[in-house]
Design an enzyme around this catalytic site. Sequence first.
Site, PDB file in Angstrom:
ATOM      1  N   ASN A  36      41.566  39.482  49.955  1.00 17.43           N
ATOM      2  CA  ASN A  36      40.133  39.160  49.933  1.00 17.43           C
ATOM      3  C   ASN A  36      39.954  37.671  49.675  1.00 17.43           C
ATOM      4  O   ASN A  36      40.925  36.930  49.545  1.00 17.43           O
ATOM      5  CB  ASN A  36      39.433  40.007  48.859  1.00 17.43           C
ATOM      6  N   PRO A  74      45.738  51.521  41.478  1.00 20.37           N
ATOM      7  CA  PRO A  74      45.253  51.826  40.120  1.00 20.37           C
ATOM      8  C   PRO A  74      44.093  50.902  39.772  1.00 20.37           C
ATOM      9  O   PRO A  74      44.039  49.755  40.250  1.00 20.37           O
ATOM     10  CB  PRO A  74      46.470  51.511  39.238  1.00 20.37           C
TER      11      PRO A  74
HETATM   12  N1  CTP Z   1      39.423  45.912  38.913  1.00 22.00           N
HETATM   13  C1  CTP Z   1      40.714  46.241  38.508  1.00 22.00           C
HETATM   14  N2  CTP Z   1      41.496  47.023  39.310  1.00 22.00           N
HETATM   15  C2  CTP Z   1      41.032  47.483  40.479  1.00 22.00           C
HETATM   16  C3  CTP Z   1      39.724  47.155  40.913  1.00 22.00           C
HETATM   17  C4  CTP Z   1      38.944  46.360  40.103  1.00 22.00           C
HETATM   18  O1  CTP Z   1      41.134  45.794  37.437  1.00 22.00           O
HETATM   19  N3  CTP Z   1      41.800  48.231  41.246  1.00 22.00           N
HETATM   20  C5  CTP Z   1      38.577  45.141  38.013  1.00 22.00           C
HETATM   21  C6  CTP Z   1      38.217  43.743  38.486  1.00 22.00           C
HETATM   22  O2  CTP Z   1      39.147  42.792  38.007  1.00 22.00           O
HETATM   23  C7  CTP Z   1      36.838  43.556  37.886  1.00 22.00           C
HETATM   24  C8  CTP Z   1      36.253  44.955  37.854  1.00 22.00           C
HETATM   25  O3  CTP Z   1      37.356  45.822  37.902  1.00 22.00           O
HETATM   26  O4  CTP Z   1      36.924  43.101  36.562  1.00 22.00           O
HETATM   27  C9  CTP Z   1      35.276  45.297  38.939  1.00 22.00           C
HETATM   28  O5  CTP Z   1      35.835  44.994  40.181  1.00 22.00           O
HETATM   29  P1  CTP Z   1      34.991  45.174  41.516  1.00 22.00           P
HETATM   30  O6  CTP Z   1      35.821  44.752  42.680  1.00 22.00           O
HETATM   31  O7  CTP Z   1      33.620  44.553  41.337  1.00 22.00           O
HETATM   32  O8  CTP Z   1      34.706  46.716  41.528  1.00 22.00           O
HETATM   33  P2  CTP Z   1      35.544  47.951  41.876  1.00 22.00           P
HETATM   34  O9  CTP Z   1      35.947  48.603  40.609  1.00 22.00           O
HETATM   35  O10 CTP Z   1      36.658  47.627  42.827  1.00 22.00           O
HETATM   36  O11 CTP Z   1      34.459  48.866  42.562  1.00 22.00           O
HETATM   37  P3  CTP Z   1      33.704  48.659  43.979  1.00 22.00           P
HETATM   38  O12 CTP Z   1      34.726  48.003  44.903  1.00 22.00           O
HETATM   39  O13 CTP Z   1      33.351  50.038  44.365  1.00 22.00           O
HETATM   40  O14 CTP Z   1      32.499  47.805  43.722  1.00 22.00           O
END
Ligand code: CTP
Length: 401
Positions: free
Chosen positions: A210, A309
């Site tokens: 990303n 995870p």
């Molecule tokens: N995060 C994490 N591990 C993942 C996904 C996310 O530790 N596999 C953490 C990111 O570092 C951040 C938070 O979770 O602090 C939110 O990440 P974000 O990308 O906004 O959300 P997601 O949990 O991935 O959910 P979505 O993609 O559905 O918005």
Amino acid sequence: MNLLLIITGSVAAEKTPSFITQWQKAGHHITVVMTQAAKKLVPVEIIASATGKQRIFDDLWDAEMEEKIGHIELSRQADAILVAPASADMLAKMAHGICDDLASTLLLATNKPVFVAPAMNVKMWEHAATHRNVRQLQEDGIRFIGPVKGAMRCGETGIGRMEEPENIQQQLEKWWQQQQTISAGLKNKRLLITAGATRERLDPVRYLTNDSSGKQGYAIARMAARLGAHVTLISGHTNLPCPAGVQRITIESATEMLAACETLLNAKTPVDAAICTAAVADFRPEEQHESKQKRGEKTSLTLKLTANPDILKIIANHPKRPACVVGFAAETDHLIPNAQAKLKAKHCDLILANNVSLGAVFGQDETHLHAITANGSDDWGVMSKDAAAEKLLHLLALHPA
Ligand code: CTP
């Protein structure tokens, strides 16, 4: 607070004697360096007299001073450096690392926070070259105070006037107070910070990833380490150098990032706070090929992905959970409700939510965060990623782990 003031060649230099007087009156220390151009605008004697007859430094080739490598000593002994007024010429030199006099040399040699209060004609401020330099300096972590809008000595009106000395002093004092609180609260605390983008391999030359630049996590790590915390930065891909005093562990995938976090959490000394800024890929290719996949005659390709995870969630529910767990939420829609849902679902203490619609945050030096806790949300407004790092560390320090 011990300030090193660098006066450069702009007519606003005539405001510096009153700044020096007020600064000292408030109980702070000051050392002054002047460029040759500044000395043409305000006599050295006037500046010296404002300081109470201290020595004013202006010569890189001063044999007596350089015997003790004076430019390094000057650049390190202050708590912060203020360039006021900062001319267009000095901003250009700073942006390019040019060091051809005492002022520019110690700005390159310093390891202390640098503030600049620019002052120049409106057209000079608006010039594309100045814009480029300002952008570069902001990216390098230089903090800008002003300039402000108003009438100028040259008869024109616009943005380019130096911020008023009392406002400069107020901003510096506020910053200093915040630094003191952070270092008192975080000194010797152990922080785990995740940052950057993970890469999920398809084969040796292809991966899913990303746009994250890692800037926000690195800014937090840099500042926390400077203020006395023990920082381990578990970093996915970025182009950023490892900040001074930070232990960096570089990983590629989410699985590797989790393994590095687990090792740290299970270490003898507990982690006091975890700050998860990493943009972790939610999915990885189910199959990872050892050799490069050939296109052959295929006209389409379907990838099967498997869930990664959730590292933040695992840390926040870990048997060795740090006392404070902070996550970031990257959202393009329904910012606050989505972030509130993440706070609950992941069981963390604070979520900093930002809008990541195209170009809004990733790779930029500015951010617009909303702090979400169980008690509600707080709009932090638009600020630099450095300022956001400071605000977050200030919060952590007030509620120490
Ligand atoms: N995060 C994490 N591990 C993942 C996904 C996310 O530790 N596999 C953490 C990111 O570092 C951040 C938070 O979770 O602090 C939110 O990440 P974000 O990308 O906004 O959300 P997601 O949990 O991935 O959910 P979505 O993609 O559905 O918005």
